[in-house]
Scaffold this active site. Sequence first.
Site, mmCIF file in Angstrom:
data_model
loop_
_atom_site.group_PDB
_atom_site.id
_atom_site.type_symbol
_atom_site.label_atom_id
_atom_site.label_comp_id
_atom_site.label_asym_id
_atom_site.label_seq_id
_atom_site.Cartn_x
_atom_site.Cartn_y
_atom_site.Cartn_z
ATOM 1 N N GLU A 188 11.854 16.610 -28.595
ATOM 2 C CA GLU A 188 11.615 15.527 -27.635
ATOM 3 C C GLU A 188 10.917 16.101 -26.400
ATOM 4 O O GLU A 188 11.537 16.818 -25.619
ATOM 5 C CB GLU A 188 12.939 14.865 -27.231
ATOM 6 C CG GLU A 188 13.669 14.216 -28.392
ATOM 7 C CD GLU A 188 15.047 13.684 -28.037
ATOM 8 O OE1 GLU A 188 15.585 12.894 -28.832
ATOM 9 O OE2 GLU A 188 15.587 14.068 -26.966
ATOM 10 N N HIS A 228 23.537 15.431 -22.626
ATOM 11 C CA HIS A 228 23.433 14.618 -21.401
ATOM 12 C C HIS A 228 24.804 14.396 -20.769
ATOM 13 O O HIS A 228 24.914 14.251 -19.544
ATOM 14 C CB HIS A 228 22.810 13.261 -21.721
ATOM 15 C CG HIS A 228 21.320 13.264 -21.826
ATOM 16 N ND1 HIS A 228 20.494 13.106 -20.730
ATOM 17 C CD2 HIS A 228 20.505 13.396 -22.894
ATOM 18 C CE1 HIS A 228 19.233 13.121 -21.131
ATOM 19 N NE2 HIS A 228 19.205 13.299 -22.436
ATOM 20 N N HIS A 255 12.761 15.868 -22.846
ATOM 21 C CA HIS A 255 14.181 16.231 -22.735
ATOM 22 C C HIS A 255 14.332 17.673 -22.244
ATOM 23 O O HIS A 255 13.833 18.601 -22.882
ATOM 24 C CB HIS A 255 14.795 16.066 -24.132
ATOM 25 C CG HIS A 255 16.246 16.403 -24.242
ATOM 26 N ND1 HIS A 255 17.199 15.482 -24.627
ATOM 27 C CD2 HIS A 255 16.922 17.569 -24.064
ATOM 28 C CE1 HIS A 255 18.388 16.072 -24.691
ATOM 29 N NE2 HIS A 255 18.238 17.338 -24.336
ATOM 30 N N ASP A 294 15.852 13.290 -18.944
ATOM 31 C CA ASP A 294 14.709 12.803 -19.701
ATOM 32 C C ASP A 294 13.694 12.300 -18.692
ATOM 33 O O ASP A 294 14.021 11.427 -17.863
ATOM 34 C CB ASP A 294 15.112 11.658 -20.625
ATOM 35 C CG ASP A 294 16.056 12.093 -21.739
ATOM 36 O OD1 ASP A 294 16.021 13.275 -22.127
ATOM 37 O OD2 ASP A 294 16.820 11.239 -22.231
ATOM 38 N N ARG A 296 24.736 11.084 -18.974
ATOM 39 C CA ARG A 296 24.986 9.971 -19.896
ATOM 40 C C ARG A 296 26.467 9.949 -20.247
ATOM 41 O O ARG A 296 26.979 10.914 -20.825
ATOM 42 C CB ARG A 296 24.156 10.163 -21.161
ATOM 43 C CG ARG A 296 24.262 9.063 -22.206
ATOM 44 C CD ARG A 296 23.394 9.399 -23.418
ATOM 45 N NE ARG A 296 22.001 9.600 -23.027
ATOM 46 C CZ ARG A 296 21.096 10.199 -23.792
ATOM 47 N NH1 ARG A 296 21.434 10.684 -24.982
ATOM 48 N NH2 ARG A 296 19.852 10.342 -23.372
#
Length: 240
Positions: free
Chosen positions: A219, A152, A222, A159, A108
């Site tokens: 999460e 990320h 993740h 994910d 990301r």
Amino acid sequence: MRRRALIPVLLALGSLLAAAASAGTADAPVLSDARTAAAAGLVDIRTRVPDIAEDIRYAGRDNFVGAPVDGYLAAKCLLLAPAADALARVERQLRTRHLRLKIWDCYRPARAVAHFVRWAHDPGDLRTRAQHYPQLQKSQLLGDYIAPVSGHSRGATVDLTLLRCADGDCTALDMGTGFDFFGARAHTDAASITAQQRANRRLLVEAMARQGFRNYPLEWWHYTLQPEPAAAVIFDVPVQ
């Protein structure tokens, strides 16, 4: 991106990194000067698994921001090579059991994280609350869910979820929440989910752990490769 257009992005990223450092973030990372995926050492996961299932949410509108996210110019999963190789091994092992991975996000860009932070500070934009954070105030997302620096951006976090396949058809396993649901129900060991949903999450945890990926407990989707190949660096090259 032209140099003049890049300046505001770099200023915003510098502010976020400074905020992380002042907040006491341990070992605050350094922003890499790489300007291309190749220079950063990022590879497309499809160079390892050409037919891996993908639904890269931040390249479109089906995400908690409700819009394409800065830095996502293509719906691709980029990772540092060691993480891509490890994820390919997970996929190969799962296929022997009629299971597959489905990827929602990988590397990301740091500018995408800055986009998330701006969104979180906008109290008027509540378009996605019913789907993504129904039990929380938007301001509560800052911290555990949306931070100035994301793992990320180091290129070794993914994910994803699991698919079960039979006769060429694959169906997503019931994990109890959708992707990017902010709340206790999305915690990996949440007490409020069914026994089957818990078993499905455990199946994913165990499959990823065999190849060195550690889950983030808040999460269920993740995972980060351990040890991280570039733990002290974040990247801001666009996904394209």
